[in-house]
Write an enzyme that holds these catalytic residues in place. Structure first.
Site, mmCIF file in Angstrom:
data_model
loop_
_atom_site.group_PDB
_atom_site.id
_atom_site.type_symbol
_atom_site.label_atom_id
_atom_site.label_comp_id
_atom_site.label_asym_id
_atom_site.label_seq_id
_atom_site.Cartn_x
_atom_site.Cartn_y
_atom_site.Cartn_z
ATOM 1 N N GLY A 125 72.220 58.927 2.133
ATOM 2 C CA GLY A 125 71.491 57.762 1.642
ATOM 3 C C GLY A 125 72.371 56.723 0.991
ATOM 4 O O GLY A 125 71.884 55.852 0.261
ATOM 5 N N ASP A 178 71.355 47.815 4.703
ATOM 6 C CA ASP A 178 72.623 48.538 4.564
ATOM 7 C C ASP A 178 73.813 47.683 5.016
ATOM 8 O O ASP A 178 74.889 47.744 4.415
ATOM 9 C CB ASP A 178 72.608 49.839 5.372
ATOM 10 C CG ASP A 178 71.785 50.923 4.698
ATOM 11 O OD1 ASP A 178 71.070 50.599 3.731
ATOM 12 O OD2 ASP A 178 71.857 52.081 5.143
#
Ligand code: PMV
Length: 317
Positions: free
Chosen positions: A107, A154
């Site tokens: 993560g 991201d």
């Protein structure tokens, strides 16, 4: 100057960093905002060289021809092809070496950071400047392969050095912090799987509709978190984080060990704690009041079985 003129030894290098999502994971896939924090000391370095052979990859998980790499790494093949096309480079073999401190599937944005580092290295090799938007769109190619339908957070978070307010489809806003944020990020006993977690959330959320249920609530909590973060109201920010964790539990993306690590941090006086990233395993984060509590929480989380612990300090002077 082209690398061909520079000779066979010409190489390019690029770096990127990990990220932790402070607020808004999963909801961001449905168009709600999210806040990402840079993990500037958790880095990936890539170097690339042109060769007369086929594309070649050298990383901790695989060493060999890129065409024969495991399917999880297939996004890198697409990424290198797209980067070559964007650079107008002849289709020659590229040797890619990756050295990463970011554990994959925890993560912390490993796949996006690897992709950012590679694109930066390719542009460095060709002495080309790389606009932030162009970088994000190239990295998106690899992220679609890795995650299915990534929100895009991201790619930005791995390449920008400040806290970011991110709304899907828009360039993010950097968030200036009035004082340092002391965090503890801890890896749980199992890796996560973002693709599976996103699928699970889709099933849970179908019962509520996008305007209601945990996803919408996470959206509200994230909107409330932005001014708290910027003003330095970290007591309130921590309470919002803990509430977001409850909503993520309602979406079935927490695990027993993530919940245990969150409870440990709260019992030891953290201002707030939650899982971070896709969940289903992976990492959690806790917000500490200051540097000394940050070290105490790190120790408590290690004792509670955290696989790896990081103590980033974000923003402030
Ligand atoms: O697990 P990570 O680091 O890839 O973060 C995923 C964040 C999600 O919101 C769950 C998915 C996304 O694409 O934004």
């Amino acid at each position: 100057m082209t690398p061909e003129r520079g000779g066979p030894e010409a190489s390019g290098s690029g770096r990127a960093h990990g990220k932790a999502i402070l607020m808004g994971e999963h909801a961001v896939v449905y168009g709600f905002p999210a806040i990402a924090l840079p993990l500037l000391t958790v880095t990936v370095d890539a170097t690339v060289q042109l060769s007369t052979d086929a594309d070649w990859l050298d990383c901790a998980y695989y060493r060999g021809p890129l065409a024969k790499a495991p399917s999880e790494l297939g996004g890198l093949r697409l990424l290198i092809e797209e980067s070559r096309r964007a650079l107008g480079s002849p289709s020659r073999g590229t040797t890619v070496h990756i050295d990463s401190m970011i554990p994959p599937e925890y993560g912390l944005g490993s796949s996006a950071a690897v992709a950012v580092a590679i694109v930066r290295a390719m542009y460095d090799l060709f002495h080309q400047t790389l606009a932030a938007k162009e970088l994000a769109s190239l990295v998106h190619v690899a992220e679609v392969h890795a995650h299915g339908s990534p929100s895009g957070i991201d790619a930005w978070a791995a390449s920008v050095d400040s806290a970011l307010w991110f709304v899907p489809g828009q360039p993010p806003d950097p968030l200036p912090l009035s004082r340092p944020l002391f965090l503890v990020v801890a890896g749980s006993d199992t890796p996560g799987n973002t693709r599976d977690a996103v699928r699970r959330v889709k099933e849970s959320q179908a019962r509520f509709g996008v305007g209601a249920g945990p996803i919408a609530r996470i959206g509200e909590l994230t909107r409330a978190a932005r001014p708290a973060l910027v003003r330095g109201d970290y007591g309130f920010l921590g309470a919002l984080m803990t509430e977001a964790h409850r909503e993520l539990n309602a979406l079935h993306v927490a695990t027993d060990h993530l919940n245990r690590l969150v409870s440990t941090a709260l019992r030891d006086g953290a201002l707030g704690a939650k899982l971070t990233g896709g969940g289903g395993g992976g990492s959690m984060m806790a917000l500490a009041a200051d540097g000394s509590q940050q070290m105490q929480l790190a120790e408590a989380l290690r004792r509670a079985g955290a696989r790896q612990v990081w103590t980033p300090v974000v923003g402030g002077s």
